[in-house]
Structure formats: structure tokens, C-alpha cells
Motif scaffolding. Structure first.
Motif, PDB file in Angstrom:
ATOM      1  N   TYR A   1       0.834  -1.195   0.000  1.00 27.02           N
ATOM      2  CA  TYR A   1       0.000   0.000   0.000  1.00 27.02           C
ATOM      3  C   TYR A   1       0.874   1.252   0.000  1.00 27.02           C
ATOM      4  CZ  TYR A   1      -3.372  -3.374   1.989  1.00 27.02           C
ATOM      5  OH  TYR A   1      -4.165  -4.465   2.235  1.00 27.02           O
TER       6      TYR A   1
ATOM      7  N   ILE B   1      -5.834   5.407   1.113  1.00 32.01           N
ATOM      8  CA  ILE B   1      -4.871   4.333   0.868  1.00 32.01           C
ATOM      9  C   ILE B   1      -4.957   3.886  -0.588  1.00 32.01           C
ATOM     10  CG2 ILE B   1      -6.463   2.488   1.569  1.00 32.01           C
ATOM     11  CD1 ILE B   1      -4.010   1.123   2.890  1.00 32.01           C
ATOM     12  N   GLU B   2      -3.802   3.619  -1.173  1.00 39.09           N
ATOM     13  CA  GLU B   2      -3.705   3.141  -2.556  1.00 39.09           C
ATOM     14  C   GLU B   2      -3.061   1.759  -2.547  1.00 39.09           C
ATOM     15  OE1 GLU B   2      -0.931   4.052  -6.513  1.00 39.09           O
ATOM     16  OE2 GLU B   2      -0.927   5.434  -4.799  1.00 39.09           O
ATOM     17  N   VAL B   3      -3.657   0.806  -3.274  1.00 38.92           N
ATOM     18  CA  VAL B   3      -3.050  -0.518  -3.415  1.00 38.92           C
ATOM     19  C   VAL B   3      -2.007  -0.418  -4.526  1.00 38.92           C
ATOM     20  CG1 VAL B   3      -3.419  -2.955  -3.913  1.00 38.92           C
ATOM     21  CG2 VAL B   3      -5.160  -1.665  -2.658  1.00 38.92           C
TER      22      VAL B   3
END
Length: 372
Positions: free
Chosen positions: A191, A204-206
Motif C-alpha cells: 500500500y 490508501i492506494e493498493v
């Protein structure tokens, strides 16, 4: 006695090699000794995550107490002075903690048990409030895609991963711009949290769900410790269950295997041109160059002291640099349900160790090792 021309040639080569000093200096990893730094308070077990305040040298310790039933757990965030004196402790009771990080006067906490990113003032006391920044997601699908593994006979194995959808935030590292990168050991994910030092709540970014981030190994933690190289163009990731050190070009490049046969590759940091990796299943701290060559080894389990604390390293989990020292947490966590098969079962006092940092190999050598 007369020697044949062949024997004379071999003897001449041997003498010339010895005169040149080729065998005078054995080549191999530098070996370092570890020594005690601090013991945890009575009743506090399983030190896992570490962080350091670069201003005053204070050390922060989070514990991973996941005992059953949960009512007997005693998870704590501890604050130690630079000399190892305990200054404060903040209770987290039933929720185990993993990665810790220091930034801008705050301690960032991966609350493994609650599945949250939290922060607290670095000068915390027992009553200092904890701020929730985000909940880690249950990903869909819960596990990455299968992984194909080539065999020497030309065939392939196909590994399928399972996961129940429970987030397992484990390792973290800050970029210079304040972005935070976090590993998820169960869901096989990386993340990125933009502006983590300023956001509340945070998004949050995967970044990746690569199959190399998951594991089917007996140690059930995949993606674990994280570290950047010097210019933050590469992100290094430990896979604990696979015993691998991985490398990814940023912002979102393909994952590659850099080094293998590192049993229990756990905590990771980059310091003085080396990747410092804790192999928790062989009780060692390893310093690798950026080609994956082991340059330094430290530690080993040397028994249990009369105080009940490990001597040397026992299931080491995390490390931080404090001046000319590296401090290491001895997690000393039993893994199997069988009684009597692990030294970790005999530990009654948990501790932190330290190792004096050595002179690194020549910068030219390590600069060459950093080249792809």
C-alpha cells in the motif's frame, strides 16, 4: 628429487599467488558480536516493531502479544531513553502491534490486531491519546493470483494462495516526501498512503498485489519488512515465509527476486549502502549489498541467561540505527503448537540487543553493487 615440468609450473603458480597476497586475506562476510541493550518490563512480552527518534536517540518498541485467550494479552508501546532506561509505556491491551515509524514528532503505529494505522506523540505517556488515521481494507479477491514456478525439467508448479480477507499490516517505511508504504502479510499487498504525516483521515492506494508478495510457506507471513534505496528509486521488500528479498522499481514496477535462502526474512532497513535484514528463523542480522551478496553477519542464539532473557539473537524481528549502534528486537515468539520443541518457550524476560556498526566495504564496491 627432480620435479616434472608440470609440477614445477604448479609450484611456481602457487608461490606467485601467495606472494601476491591472494590467500593472505580470506574473503567473506564480516562477523559482528551483539550485546544486551535493554530488557522489557515484567509481564511485557514479544517486542516486535522498533522506531528511533533521530533528535534525542529515544527508542520505541511495540509488542506482538497474540496469546489466546485475548484477555491475557498485554500489548504495550514502550519508550526508552538513548541509554536503555524505560521512560514510558502506553497500553494497547489485546491488539498486537507490528511496524513502527517516526516522523515529525509522531510515532506511526501499525495496529495489527485492529487493522489500523495510528499515531501518537513521540513524547507519549501512559495517558496520551492515540489517533486513528485509517482502517486497512479487506481486499477482493483476498489473495493475489496464483504463482507459477519453473522446474529444472521444464515443467512448472502452480501455487494457489488462500486468505480469509483479514488485513495484516506488518512493515512500513516513509519516503522523504511524507508518503508511507506498508506491507500486508496475509493479503499479499503493498500500500501507499500519500502525505501520511499530514492526512487525517488518510486515503490508501493498493500499489501491488503481485504473487511474490504472498507465501505458502510454513511461516505464514508474506510481504514483511520494507526499505528504500538511497535515491528512493527502488523499494525492497522481505517475504518472510518464502525467505526472499524482493526489489521493485518505483513508482509501480515489476517485482524481482534479489536474494533467496534467507529464512524468516523479517525486519529490513537500508543504511550505509547496505540492506540490513533480520532472518528470524536462523537468529541472524545480515547486511547485504544491492546485488544480494551477504557482506555482514551478526548474532546467533547463545542460550538463555539466568534472568530468563535470550543471549544473542532469538527470533529477531526489527532493527533501528541509533548513532554508531544498531538496536534489534528479540521477538522470541514460539510458533508451533508442540510443547518443548522451541527455545522461545523457555524465555521469561524479553529484551533488545545491539551491535556496533562496522566500517562499510569500500564505497566504490558498493556503488557497483547498486547498479542494476
Amino acid at each position: 628429487m627432480k620435479l616434472s615440468k608440470c609440477c614445477m609450473g604448479i609450484l611456481s603458480l602457487f608461490l606467485a599467488t601467495a606472494a601476491a597476497g591472494v590467500w593472505a586475506e580470506p574473503q567473506g562476510p564480516q562477523l559482528l558480536e551483539v550485546e544486551p541493550f535493554a530488557e522489557l518490563p515484567a509481564g511485557v512480552r514479544y517486542p516486535e516493531g522498533l522506531a528511533v527518534n533521530p533528535v534525542n536517540g529515544e527508542i520505541y518498541v511495540g509488542t506482538f502479544d497474540a496469546r489466546q485467550p485475548s484477555c491475557v494479552r498485554n500489548n504495550q508501546l514502550l519508550r526508552y531513553a538513548a541509554d536503555g532506561q524505560l521512560l514510558a509505556q502506553r497500553s494497547f491491551v489485546a491488539t498486537p502491534l507490528t511496524g513502527l515509524g517516526y516522523a515529525d514528532g509522531q510515532i506511526y503505529i501499525l495496529n495489527f490486531g485492529a487493522g489500523k494505522l495510528q499515531r501518537i506523540a513521540a513524547d507519549f505517556t501512559a495517558d496520551t491519546p492515540v489517533e486513528d488515521l485509517l482502517d486497512f481494507p479487506r481486499l477482493s479477491p483476498a489473495a493475489p493470483a496464483p504463482r507459477s514456478v519453473a522446474n529444472p525439467d521444464g515443467s512448472q508448479d502452480r501455487i494457489y494462495f488462500g486468505a480469509a480477507g483479514a488485513p495484516a499490516p506488518n512493515g512500513l517505511v516513509f519516503a522523504d516526501n511524507g508518503d508511507l508504504y506498508v506491507s500486508d502479510s496475509f493479503q499479499g499487498a503493498l500500500y501507499r498512503i500519500a502525505n501520511a504525516t499530514r492526512c487525517a483521515p488518510c486515503a490508501i492506494e493498493v500499489l501491488s498485489r503481485d504473487p511474490l508478495l504472498a507465501t505458502a510457506g510454513s511461516l505464514p507471513f508474506g510481504a514483511n519488512g520494507l526499505a528504500f534505496n538511497a535515491d528512493e528509486s527502488l523499494l525492497y521488500i522481505n517475504n518472510a515465509g518464502d525467505g526472499r528479498l524482493l526489489r521493485m522499481s518505483l513508482p509501480s514496477g515489476e517485482l524481482q527476486v534479489l536474494a533467496e535462502s534467507l529464512p524468516g526474512a523479517d525486519g529490513l532497513l537500508f543504511h550505509d549502502h547496505l540492506l540490513w535484514l533480520l532472518a528470524n528463523q536462523i537468529d541472524q542480522l545480515l547486511g547485504l549489498d544491492e546485488r544480494g551478496l551477504i557482506r555482514i553477519r551478526a548474532g546467533s542464539f547463545q542460550g538463555i541467561a539466568s534472568s530468563g532473557a535470550p543471549r544473542g539473537l532469538l527470533f529477531p524481528a526489527s532493527s533501528v540505527v541509533q548513532g554508531e549502534w544498531m538496536v534489534v528486537s528479540n521477538l522470541a515468539l514460539p510458533l508451533t503448537p508442540v510443547e518443548g520443541d522451541e527455545w522461545e518457550e523457555r524465555v521469561s524476560t524479553w529484551n533488545l540487543m545491539r551491535v556496533r556498526l562496522p566500517q562499510s566495504p569500500t564505497k566504490g564496491e558498493l556503488a557497483d553493487a547498486a547498479k542494476p
